[in-house]
Design a protein around this motif. Sequence first.
Motif, PDB file in Angstrom:
ATOM      1  N   TRP A   1       1.346  45.068 -38.047  1.00  0.00           N
ATOM      2  CA  TRP A   1       0.501  43.894 -38.223  1.00  0.00           C
ATOM      3  C   TRP A   1      -0.853  44.236 -38.827  1.00  0.00           C
ATOM      4  O   TRP A   1      -1.439  43.412 -39.546  1.00  0.00           O
ATOM      5  CB  TRP A   1       0.320  43.176 -36.888  1.00  0.00           C
ATOM      6  N   ALA A   2      -1.365  45.411 -38.561  1.00  0.00           N
ATOM      7  CA  ALA A   2      -2.652  45.792 -39.156  1.00  0.00           C
ATOM      8  C   ALA A   2      -2.538  45.876 -40.674  1.00  0.00           C
ATOM      9  O   ALA A   2      -3.415  45.404 -41.409  1.00  0.00           O
ATOM     10  CB  ALA A   2      -3.116  47.131 -38.581  1.00  0.00           C
ATOM     11  N   GLN A   3      -1.441  46.464 -41.159  1.00  0.00           N
ATOM     12  CA  GLN A   3      -1.235  46.548 -42.600  1.00  0.00           C
ATOM     13  C   GLN A   3      -0.991  45.164 -43.193  1.00  0.00           C
ATOM     14  O   GLN A   3      -1.460  44.841 -44.288  1.00  0.00           O
ATOM     15  CB  GLN A   3      -0.044  47.466 -42.898  1.00  0.00           C
TER      16      GLN A   3
ATOM     17  N   LEU B   1      -3.175  43.358 -46.148  1.00  0.00           N
ATOM     18  CA  LEU B   1      -2.586  42.823 -47.379  1.00  0.00           C
ATOM     19  C   LEU B   1      -2.923  41.346 -47.549  1.00  0.00           C
ATOM     20  O   LEU B   1      -3.215  40.887 -48.666  1.00  0.00           O
ATOM     21  CB  LEU B   1      -1.069  43.027 -47.373  1.00  0.00           C
ATOM     22  N   TYR B   2      -2.915  40.590 -46.446  1.00  0.00           N
ATOM     23  CA  TYR B   2      -3.314  39.186 -46.529  1.00  0.00           C
ATOM     24  C   TYR B   2      -4.785  39.072 -46.930  1.00  0.00           C
ATOM     25  O   TYR B   2      -5.180  38.143 -47.652  1.00  0.00           O
ATOM     26  CB  TYR B   2      -3.075  38.463 -45.213  1.00  0.00           C
TER      27      TYR B   2
ATOM     28  N   ALA C   1      -4.907  35.141 -40.287  1.00  0.00           N
ATOM     29  CA  ALA C   1      -5.336  34.905 -38.909  1.00  0.00           C
ATOM     30  C   ALA C   1      -4.210  35.227 -37.923  1.00  0.00           C
ATOM     31  O   ALA C   1      -4.457  35.780 -36.836  1.00  0.00           O
ATOM     32  CB  ALA C   1      -5.771  33.449 -38.748  1.00  0.00           C
ATOM     33  N   ILE C   2      -2.975  34.887 -38.292  1.00  0.00           N
ATOM     34  CA  ILE C   2      -1.834  35.183 -37.421  1.00  0.00           C
ATOM     35  C   ILE C   2      -1.678  36.687 -37.244  1.00  0.00           C
ATOM     36  O   ILE C   2      -1.458  37.173 -36.124  1.00  0.00           O
ATOM     37  CB  ILE C   2      -0.559  34.567 -38.018  1.00  0.00           C
ATOM     38  N   ALA C   3      -1.813  37.432 -38.352  1.00  0.00           N
ATOM     39  CA  ALA C   3      -1.696  38.891 -38.265  1.00  0.00           C
ATOM     40  C   ALA C   3      -2.847  39.485 -37.472  1.00  0.00           C
ATOM     41  O   ALA C   3      -2.662  40.420 -36.677  1.00  0.00           O
ATOM     42  CB  ALA C   3      -1.639  39.486 -39.673  1.00  0.00           C
TER      43      ALA C   3
ATOM     44  N   GLY D   1      -8.017  35.742 -33.849  1.00  0.00           N
ATOM     45  CA  GLY D   1      -7.270  34.912 -34.777  1.00  0.00           C
ATOM     46  C   GLY D   1      -7.761  33.477 -34.770  1.00  0.00           C
ATOM     47  O   GLY D   1      -7.866  32.835 -35.825  1.00  0.00           O
ATOM     48  N   LEU D   2      -8.090  32.966 -33.569  1.00  0.00           N
ATOM     49  CA  LEU D   2      -8.539  31.585 -33.443  1.00  0.00           C
ATOM     50  C   LEU D   2      -9.869  31.360 -34.157  1.00  0.00           C
ATOM     51  O   LEU D   2     -10.083  30.291 -34.748  1.00  0.00           O
ATOM     52  CB  LEU D   2      -8.659  31.213 -31.964  1.00  0.00           C
ATOM     53  N   ARG D   3     -10.741  32.355 -34.132  1.00  0.00           N
ATOM     54  CA  ARG D   3     -12.021  32.209 -34.833  1.00  0.00           C
ATOM     55  C   ARG D   3     -11.802  31.971 -36.329  1.00  0.00           C
ATOM     56  O   ARG D   3     -12.505  31.175 -36.953  1.00  0.00           O
ATOM     57  CB  ARG D   3     -12.889  33.451 -34.616  1.00  0.00           C
TER      58      ARG D   3
END
Length: 402
Positions: free
Chosen positions: A293-295, A299-300, A317-319, A329-331
């Motif tokens: 997820w960090a990668q 990329l996003y 934000a999801i990642a 993510g919510l921020r």
Amino acid sequence: MVTTVGEIFRAEWGRVLATLIGVLGDFDLAEEAAQEAFAIAADHWPRDGVPANPRAWLMRTARNRATDRIRRDRVLATRLGLLAGTHRVEVPMNTTTFPDERLELIFTCCHPALAIEAQVALTLRALGGLTTDEIARAFLVPERTMAQRLVRAKRKIKAAGIPFRVPPDHLLHERLDAVLAVVYLIFNEGYGGRDELAAEAIWLGGALSELLPDDPEVRGLLAMMLLHDSRRETRFSDGEVVLLADQDPARWNTTQIDRGRAELDRAIALGGRGPYVLQAAIASLHAETPCDWAQIAALYGELTRLTASPVVELNRAIAVAETEGSQAGLRIVDGLGLDDFRYLHSTRAELLRRLGRTDEARAAYRRARELTDDGAERRFLERRLTELAGTTGSDSDTEAPG
């Protein structure tokens, strides 16, 4: 034999039609001649056998039909006093070897003078060989509506003198972006469960990569579609949405994953770092267990810098929520101006649910449901609301246990 004829139709329709349009300069006449040639083949080949060179047979037959049609029209015009004299009409064409003009056909179908709906319909009709009824059913509109779109599009091509050619170099990149966007749109329409449209988009992507083998974004688009489609069998269960975390990786299509990654490797080797290549790289990471997820978040982030798209930022934000926690993510989600976008509210609801802020989560799920017409998605949101029913709300800003 039916399967064989069908396979030949699938492989040759776009080539035959493109060549006829290039020679005749008339979309309708070319389509009529091609349809007649394939109809004759469907009648003769099961009885007489498939010819050694099916494409040459089809081209010769289509040429003869076009010649007959032009001759009939000329005779009629002469009788009506519109032409002086009669002349023997022949459509010149080498039916042994002829150029593959599908690329010209793709750019004609996706000309910016046409509305996007017409671009999509023409691409599916001309390159994919889908019938008007098949296209209409795929996009959930009446056949008459789709037929009118096709007629208007072809009239506009003729009236506006839209050239049947690959654009000049200074326009190529801009026009190719439009072509890729049309194929991407077709895939997205199919990704929600209309498998035939997703398969059509992948086929078109393969045709494009064959015609433009050294363009990294073409390769990237094909890779992205293959990688996403590899999880098709696990995205729904009995008509219900299954989230990525709940899918069974053992049921993913490893052949498609391997092919998608090979296309991605080729795109990167060509120096690709554009939006489709980045999306393909993200899709490749989604096909790994566990996900990095960090990668994916990184990329996003790069994709957001390229596109400035709030939808891409929502995916980031999801990642981020998976690596830094739901609050982080919510921020990001709360800073996006996508109030009418259902996925913002369903994402926000999920993050609030994880944080134990149940009342807010319920409100967000309800807002997402209001914006959703898709039956499977509505049922998923309703299940979430049912799960939250009776749960005590909380204003906690920390992760909920478990």
